[in-house]
Design a protein around this motif. Structure first.
Motif, PDB file in Angstrom:
ATOM      1  N   ASP A 176       0.821  -1.214   0.000  1.00  0.00           N
ATOM      2  CA  ASP A 176       0.000   0.000   0.000  1.00  0.00           C
ATOM      3  C   ASP A 176       0.854   1.263   0.000  1.00  0.00           C
ATOM      4  N   ALA A 177       2.118   1.158   0.372  1.00  0.00           N
ATOM      5  CA  ALA A 177       2.996   2.323   0.439  1.00  0.00           C
ATOM      6  C   ALA A 177       3.884   2.466  -0.792  1.00  0.00           C
ATOM      7  N   LEU A 178       3.701   1.616  -1.799  1.00  0.00           N
ATOM      8  CA  LEU A 178       4.606   1.638  -2.952  1.00  0.00           C
ATOM      9  C   LEU A 178       4.657   2.992  -3.656  1.00  0.00           C
ATOM     10  N   ASP A 179       3.523   3.674  -3.802  1.00  0.00           N
ATOM     11  CA  ASP A 179       3.542   4.976  -4.469  1.00  0.00           C
ATOM     12  C   ASP A 179       4.330   5.996  -3.659  1.00  0.00           C
ATOM     13  N   VAL A 180       4.240   5.921  -2.346  1.00  0.00           N
ATOM     14  CA  VAL A 180       4.986   6.843  -1.480  1.00  0.00           C
ATOM     15  C   VAL A 180       6.475   6.483  -1.499  1.00  0.00           C
ATOM     16  N   ILE A 181       6.780   5.182  -1.448  1.00  0.00           N
ATOM     17  CA  ILE A 181       8.174   4.744  -1.524  1.00  0.00           C
ATOM     18  C   ILE A 181       8.799   5.217  -2.842  1.00  0.00           C
ATOM     19  N   GLU A 182       8.071   5.046  -3.928  1.00  0.00           N
ATOM     20  CA  GLU A 182       8.566   5.423  -5.247  1.00  0.00           C
ATOM     21  C   GLU A 182       8.869   6.914  -5.343  1.00  0.00           C
ATOM     22  N   ALA A 183       8.070   7.736  -4.675  1.00  0.00           N
ATOM     23  CA  ALA A 183       8.237   9.187  -4.737  1.00  0.00           C
ATOM     24  C   ALA A 183       9.250   9.720  -3.729  1.00  0.00           C
ATOM     25  N   ASP A 184       9.720   8.876  -2.830  1.00  0.00           N
ATOM     26  CA  ASP A 184      10.608   9.329  -1.752  1.00  0.00           C
ATOM     27  C   ASP A 184      12.070   9.141  -2.148  1.00  0.00           C
ATOM     28  N   PRO A 185      12.787  10.227  -2.437  1.00  0.00           N
ATOM     29  CA  PRO A 185      14.177  10.098  -2.863  1.00  0.00           C
ATOM     30  C   PRO A 185      15.113   9.638  -1.742  1.00  0.00           C
ATOM     31  N   GLN A 186      14.668   9.678  -0.497  1.00  0.00           N
ATOM     32  CA  GLN A 186      15.509   9.290   0.638  1.00  0.00           C
ATOM     33  C   GLN A 186      15.173   7.908   1.191  1.00  0.00           C
ATOM     34  N   PHE A 187      14.197   7.214   0.585  1.00  0.00           N
ATOM     35  CA  PHE A 187      13.792   5.913   1.114  1.00  0.00           C
ATOM     36  C   PHE A 187      14.952   4.926   1.139  1.00  0.00           C
ATOM     37  N   GLY A 188      15.726   4.878   0.087  1.00  0.00           N
ATOM     38  CA  GLY A 188      16.861   3.959   0.035  1.00  0.00           C
ATOM     39  C   GLY A 188      17.850   4.209   1.163  1.00  0.00           C
ATOM     40  N   ALA A 189      18.119   5.470   1.442  1.00  0.00           N
ATOM     41  CA  ALA A 189      19.039   5.810   2.536  1.00  0.00           C
ATOM     42  C   ALA A 189      18.452   5.399   3.884  1.00  0.00           C
TER      43      ALA A 189
END
Length: 90
Positions: free
Chosen positions: A12-25
């Motif tokens: 359910d959070a995939l769209d937010v993860i995709e838009a978050d440039p800091q998620f990987g960090a």
């Protein structure tokens, strides 16, 4: 050789993860934290976008050396280590 990590991602959070440039960090930091504190049951990984915050977009369940087999149950947005099988010393 190396380490493996089990992560549960909330679809359910995939769209937010995709838009978050800091998620990987944040994911990398959570994995390092879980590795430093293996007694923790899980570590939340947040994802942010301009209009939304998912406080548990992903959960780091555990980290282990690649020579060890770990069995993990996943459900209810969490994961739980069921067994850790150590490889016999050679």
């Amino acid at each position: 050789m190396g380490y493996n990590t089990t992560v549960v991602v909330m679809n359910d959070a995939l769209d937010v993860i995709e838009a978050d440039p800091q998620f990987g960090a944040r994911l990398a930091a959570a994995i390092r934290y879980a590795g430093a504190f293996p007694q923790l049951e899980h570590v939340n990984v947040e994802a942010h976008s301009s209009n939304c915050l998912h406080s548990n977009a992903a959960i780091v369940v555990e980290t282990h050396h690649s020579s060890i087999t770990v069995t993990v149950e996943v459900g209810q947005n969490y994961g739980k280590v069921v067994a850790r099988d150590r490889v016999p010393a050679r």
